[in-house]
Scaffold this active site. Sequence first.
Site, short mmCIF file in Angstrom:
data_model
loop_
_atom_site.label_atom_id
_atom_site.label_comp_id
_atom_site.label_asym_id
_atom_site.label_seq_id
_atom_site.Cartn_x
_atom_site.Cartn_y
_atom_site.Cartn_z
N ASP A 331 -6.93 13.41 1.05
CA ASP A 331 -7.45 14.71 0.82
C ASP A 331 -6.43 15.60 1.47
OD1 ASP A 331 -9.29 16.74 0.21
OD2 ASP A 331 -9.84 16.41 2.42
N ASP A 521 -11.49 13.63 5.03
CA ASP A 521 -12.08 14.24 6.37
C ASP A 521 -13.55 14.24 6.04
OD1 ASP A 521 -12.26 16.19 4.55
OD2 ASP A 521 -11.74 17.75 5.74
N ASP A 525 -16.19 14.75 0.37
CA ASP A 525 -15.40 13.56 0.07
C ASP A 525 -16.22 12.32 -0.01
OD1 ASP A 525 -13.08 15.12 -0.24
OD2 ASP A 525 -12.51 14.63 1.62
P1 ADP Z 1 -9.80 20.06 -0.25
O1 ADP Z 1 -9.41 19.28 -1.45
O2 ADP Z 1 -8.64 20.75 0.15
O3 ADP Z 1 -10.57 19.49 0.83
P2 ADP Z 1 -12.43 21.40 -1.17
O4 ADP Z 1 -12.51 20.54 -2.37
O5 ADP Z 1 -12.81 21.38 -0.08
O6 ADP Z 1 -10.80 21.33 -0.95
O7 ADP Z 1 -12.16 22.91 -1.80
C1 ADP Z 1 -11.34 23.34 -2.91
C2 ADP Z 1 -11.27 24.76 -2.77
O8 ADP Z 1 -12.46 25.40 -2.98
C3 ADP Z 1 -10.84 25.54 -1.70
O9 ADP Z 1 -9.44 25.45 -1.57
C4 ADP Z 1 -11.55 26.80 -1.68
O10 ADP Z 1 -10.73 27.77 -2.58
C5 ADP Z 1 -12.81 26.67 -2.29
N1 ADP Z 1 -13.80 26.37 -1.50
C6 ADP Z 1 -14.50 25.16 -1.09
N2 ADP Z 1 -15.36 25.60 -0.28
C7 ADP Z 1 -15.31 26.85 0.29
C8 ADP Z 1 -15.87 27.80 1.07
N3 ADP Z 1 -17.04 27.28 1.88
N4 ADP Z 1 -15.48 29.03 1.34
C9 ADP Z 1 -14.67 29.53 0.29
N5 ADP Z 1 -14.06 28.79 -0.60
C10 ADP Z 1 -14.05 27.31 -0.65
MG MG Z 2 -12.23 18.43 1.86
#
Ligand code: ADP
Ligand code: MG
Length: 628
Positions: A331, A521, A525
Amino acid sequence: MNQKQKKLLIRILVAAVLFVPVYLISEGIVQVDLPRWAVFCLFLVPYLTVGYDILRKAALGVKNRKVFDECFLMTVATIGAIALGEYGEGVAVMLLYQVGELFQSVAVGKSRRSISALMDIRPDYANIEADDGSLEKVDPDEVDVGSIIVIQPGERVPIDGVVVEGTSALDTAALTGESRPSGVTVDDTVLSGSINLSGVLKVRTTAAFEESTASKILDLVENAAARKSKSETFISKFARVYTPIVCYSALALAVLPPLFLLITGAPMAGVWKDWLLRACTFLVISCPCAVVISVPLSFFAGLGGASSRGILIKGSNYLETLAGVTTVAFDKTGTITKGNFEVTAVHHSPFTEEKLLELAAHAECSSSHPISLSLQRAYQKPLDRTRVTDVEEISGHGITAKVDEHTVAVGNERLMNRLGIAFLPCHHVGTILHVAVDGAYAGHIVIRDQLKEHAREAMATLQRMGVKRTVMLTGDRKAVAEQVAKEVGITDYRAELLPQDKVAAVEALLADGRGLAFVGDGINDAPVLSRADIGIAMGALGSDAAIEAADVVLMDDDPLKIAQAMGIARKCLRIVKENIWFALGVKAVCLLLSALGLANMWLAIGADVGVMVLAVLNAIRCLIVRKI
Ligand code: ADP
Ligand code: MG
C-alpha cells in the site's frame, strides 16, 4: 530448573552412583564374587530409579492403544537388553536417555522463559486516584472505559488511553522493539505495555483492559505457538509412520536372519542372542527424538526472536510462507510514505484559505485516515465536534459531512464525479483534495506526503534478498504513484484503485505465482491483507481490523522490518532443515554400523543424545536476531 527437573536430576545422579560399582563388578574390573541373580537385582535398582516413569508411560501407551512412541522404543530396547543378560547396556541406555530428556526440558523451559520475558508486558495493576488524592491500586480488569488512571514514573501503562495531564517519555521497546523513548504530552495516545520513564501521567482510558494493546499482543503471541506449521505437522505425521516401521523392522531383524541361518543349517550357537541384541540396538538408534524435539523448538524460538524485534508472527506456518516470498505488494499511504501530509497549496477558492481548511478539517474530524489526521493537524486549532453531523466516509473517495448546516464534501476527482460536481483540475503533483460546499465547487487543497526514512533502503534490501517483484497498489493519483515508485525504486505500480480494485490486483498477482506478501497500514486494507498469501500489517498497533486480518503484525512502521521478518523466517527454516538432515544422517550411519554389527547400544544412545543436544542448541539460534 523447576521442581520436576530437579527431581529428575537427582534420580539420574542416584542411579549413576548406584550403577557404576555394579557395572565395574559385572565386568570383572573389581573382583567380587556375586551370584548372577544378585548382579541382576543390583542392576535393577538404578534401572528402575531412573526409568520407572518411562516404563509407566510405555505401559500407559500400550493400554491406550497408542503404542509406538519414544518411551515404547526405549522400554522394549532396554528390557530386551536386560533379558538377554546385557544388564549394563540396558541400564546405561535408560540413564543416557533421561540425561537427554532433562537437557531438552531445561532448554525448552529456558527459551520459553526468555520469550515470556521478552513479552513481559502484562500489567499487574492500575492506579486510580481516590477522592482524598491518594492512589489506589486496582486490578486493571476492573477499570471502566473513560476512567482516569495515574501512571507514575517507572510503572507500566496498564490500559490504552489518552493523556489528560502531564508530560513524559515512554519506553515502547516491549511493543515495537524500538529502544528510543518517545515523548508524550496532553492529548497523545499511550498504549498499554509501554513503560513510563520520567513524569507522572494522568490518562483517560479509551479501552477496557482485555481490549487494550498489551492484552491483544499477549493473546496473539500465546496463540501463535498453538497454530502449527505445515512442516511441524509433517514431523508428527512422520513420527506416527516412522516408529511402527522401525518396530517392525527391528522385529524382522531379530527373527529373519537367524531363521535363514537355521534353514541353511549353519551352527546356531549364540546366533539368536546376537541378532536380538542387534535389533534392540537398531531400536535405540531409530528413536526420532532429536527431530521431533528440535523442529517445534526452532519455530518457537523464531517467533520469540521476531517478537523481540516488534514483529508479531501469528503462527509458525507463516514462517514458512514468509520464507518463500517472491513478490511483495505495498500500500502507499502509511506504508511507503509517512501518511503525514502537509498542505502545500490551496487553489481556486471563493473562501479564504483558513475557512476552507476549517470546513475540510471539521468534515474529516471523525476519520482515522492519514489524510484526515493531516488536515486536522494543518488546521492547528481545536476542532468543535458538535458542529459536525451526518458524516459519511466513502472508501477510496473521501468524506461528506454536515458542518454548521453546510454540506461539505472532501475527496478526490472520483468523489466529485460521483456527486456530479464540476471541478477544476490541478497541475500540481501531489494528492489533490477537492472541496465542495452545499453542492458547489469550493476549490482544492494540495497535500503532499513524505517517504519514510527507510523506504528506499527497504526496497533495496528486499531485492537483495531475492524478491523479484515489488508492486505498489494505491488509491492515489497516477502522477503521485509514479513519482513515489521512482523515488523508492519499486518495480511496478497500480494507481487510482478502490479498495475492491486492490483485492482484484492482488488476485491478479496471485495468479502469476505463489509467495505473495501484501504490506498495508491496515486502514481500509483488511480485505487485501487476508487475500494475499501472507498479509503484513504495519504500524498497526491500535488498528483492530488490521491486527485481525494480518498474519504478521509489525508493531512500528519501519518498512525495513519486512525484510527482517523474511530474514528471520528463512533462518528458522534453514535451521529446521539442518537439524532434520543432521539427525537423519547420523542415524543412517549408526543404522548401517549396527546392521553390520559394528555398533553397540552405547554408541547408539550416545549418538542420539549427542544429536539431540546439538539440534536443540542449533534450534535456540533462532532466538538470536541481528539488527538490520
Ligand atoms: P492508499 O491506497 O494510498 O492508502 P486510499 O485507498 O486510502 O489510499 O485512498 C485513496 C484516495 O481516496 C486518496 O488518495 C484520497 O484522494 C481519497 N480519500 C480516501 N479517504 C479520504 C478521506 N478521508 N478524505 C479525503 N480523501 C480521501
Ligand atoms: Mg491506505
